[in-house]
Design an enzyme around this catalytic site. Structure first.
Site, mmCIF file in Angstrom:
data_model
loop_
_atom_site.group_PDB
_atom_site.id
_atom_site.type_symbol
_atom_site.label_atom_id
_atom_site.label_comp_id
_atom_site.label_asym_id
_atom_site.label_seq_id
_atom_site.Cartn_x
_atom_site.Cartn_y
_atom_site.Cartn_z
ATOM 1 N N GLY A 1 -23.723 -13.555 9.145
ATOM 2 C CA GLY A 1 -22.703 -12.730 9.782
ATOM 3 C C GLY A 1 -23.307 -11.475 10.375
ATOM 4 O O GLY A 1 -22.973 -10.362 9.974
ATOM 5 N N ALA A 2 -24.206 -11.647 11.361
ATOM 6 C CA ALA A 2 -24.929 -10.484 11.898
ATOM 7 C C ALA A 2 -25.084 -10.589 13.412
ATOM 8 O O ALA A 2 -26.141 -10.294 13.952
ATOM 9 C CB ALA A 2 -26.288 -10.360 11.232
ATOM 10 N N SER A 3 -24.028 -11.006 14.086
ATOM 11 C CA SER A 3 -24.135 -11.193 15.535
ATOM 12 C C SER A 3 -23.583 -10.020 16.345
ATOM 13 O O SER A 3 -23.476 -10.103 17.566
ATOM 14 C CB SER A 3 -23.408 -12.478 15.950
ATOM 15 O OG SER A 3 -22.038 -12.428 15.586
ATOM 16 N N VAL B 1 -28.564 -20.067 14.386
ATOM 17 C CA VAL B 1 -27.114 -20.201 14.526
ATOM 18 C C VAL B 1 -26.560 -21.052 13.389
ATOM 19 O O VAL B 1 -27.142 -22.067 13.012
ATOM 20 C CB VAL B 1 -26.754 -20.839 15.884
ATOM 21 C CG1 VAL B 1 -25.251 -21.082 15.987
ATOM 22 C CG2 VAL B 1 -27.228 -19.945 17.023
ATOM 23 N N SER C 1 -13.898 -6.128 0.380
ATOM 24 C CA SER C 1 -13.125 -5.144 1.130
ATOM 25 C C SER C 1 -12.291 -4.307 0.175
ATOM 26 O O SER C 1 -11.875 -4.786 -0.895
ATOM 27 C CB SER C 1 -12.185 -5.853 2.122
ATOM 28 O OG SER C 1 -11.191 -4.983 2.634
ATOM 29 N N TYR D 1 -6.122 -12.202 4.488
ATOM 30 C CA TYR D 1 -7.442 -11.572 4.541
ATOM 31 C C TYR D 1 -7.819 -10.978 3.182
ATOM 32 O O TYR D 1 -8.879 -11.278 2.623
ATOM 33 C CB TYR D 1 -7.448 -10.477 5.615
ATOM 34 C CG TYR D 1 -8.751 -9.712 5.692
ATOM 35 C CD1 TYR D 1 -9.822 -10.225 6.411
ATOM 36 C CD2 TYR D 1 -8.918 -8.493 5.036
ATOM 37 C CE1 TYR D 1 -11.034 -9.535 6.480
ATOM 38 C CE2 TYR D 1 -10.112 -7.801 5.101
ATOM 39 C CZ TYR D 1 -11.164 -8.328 5.819
ATOM 40 O OH TYR D 1 -12.356 -7.649 5.870
#
Length: 254
Positions: A13-15, A58, A137, A150
């Protein structure tokens, strides 16, 4: 010597160049780790990797074939993992009265089921121990209007973290989570178009400022350090916001 010298790290998750995942990847590299970043968006991922000077591959965490290809690359090029960071997430904000299972499924598949898959595959590459770090979160522990899917999946992720910490302890694998408060990233950027939001959120942060991706990255480096004697924990990186509450919808909307 840097604390992570000669170690191997994966950040999922680093795009986004302004995202938490990219900041964590940069911080791990600065401490000496060799890093591979992964995400679904190939062009954006490649750009971040080039900017940071790290590897990229990817991967769609919801696809078994894509996950298998990523970890096959890790087996071939790294041979092991010392640190694995799950920074993948999807927005899904809607009141429960409007809940649509089909619309919610991508968020649940990514954050909850994807988190389980990530832990399993990462731990398998840590035969001599390591650190797995899951991104949670503030909403996992503080209720906020419209966040049932979420926040519910993030709360589930924290429980997965505790269970995995127990299951992999005898392997020397530590599993912890980091729970940011409101942080400006690509995913949350649209929320900052509301002039009331920052004011309302800041009023509930004792330290008086929003968190940054770099704040989260510092916590990740601490958890990745082999000297860290923690597992099954969630670090709240919120400036103290967990001591108060998330603003109400009326306060945010003005």
């Amino acid at each position: 010597m840097n604390s992570l010298a000669e170690s191997k790290a994966l950040v999922m998750g680093a795009s986004s160049s302004v995202g938490i995942g990219a900041a964590i990847a940069a911080a791990l590299k600065a401490e000496g780790a060799e890093v591979v970043i992964s995400a679904r968006r190939e062009e954006a991922l490649a750009a971040v990797a080039a900017d940071l000077g790290v590897h990229h591959h990817v991967c769609d965490i919801t696809s078994a074939e894509s996950v298998a290809a990523l970890f096959a690359w890790i087996d071939e090029h790294f041979g092991r993992l010392d640190t694995a960071v799950f920074s993948t997430g999807l927005n899904h904000f809607t009141p429960i009265r409007d809940f649509d299972p089909a619309a919610a499924m991508p968020c649940l598949q990514t954050q909850f089921l994807g988190g389980l898959t990530f832990i399993r595959e990462s731990a398998e590459r840590m035969p001599d121990g390591g650190s797995i770090i899951m991104l949670s979160s503030l909403t996992a522990s503080r209720p906020a209007f419209g966040t049932s899917v979420y926040a519910g999946s993030k709360a589930g992720l924290e429980q997965i973290t505790r269970i995995a910490a127990l299951e992999y302890a005898d392997q020397g694998v530590r599993v912890n989570a980091v729970a940011p408060g409101m942080t400006r990233t690509e995913m949350t950027d649209g929320m900052f178009g509301n002039p009331n939001l920052e004011r309302a959120v800041l009023e509930e942060i004792p330290l008086g400022r929003m968190g940054t991706s770099e704040d989260i990255a510092h916590a990740a480096v601490y958890l990745a350090d082999p000297r860290c004697f923690m597992t099954g924990e969630t670090l709240s990186i919120t400036g103290g916001a967990e001591l108060r509450r998330i603003p109400t919808l009326k306060e945010i909307m003005g």
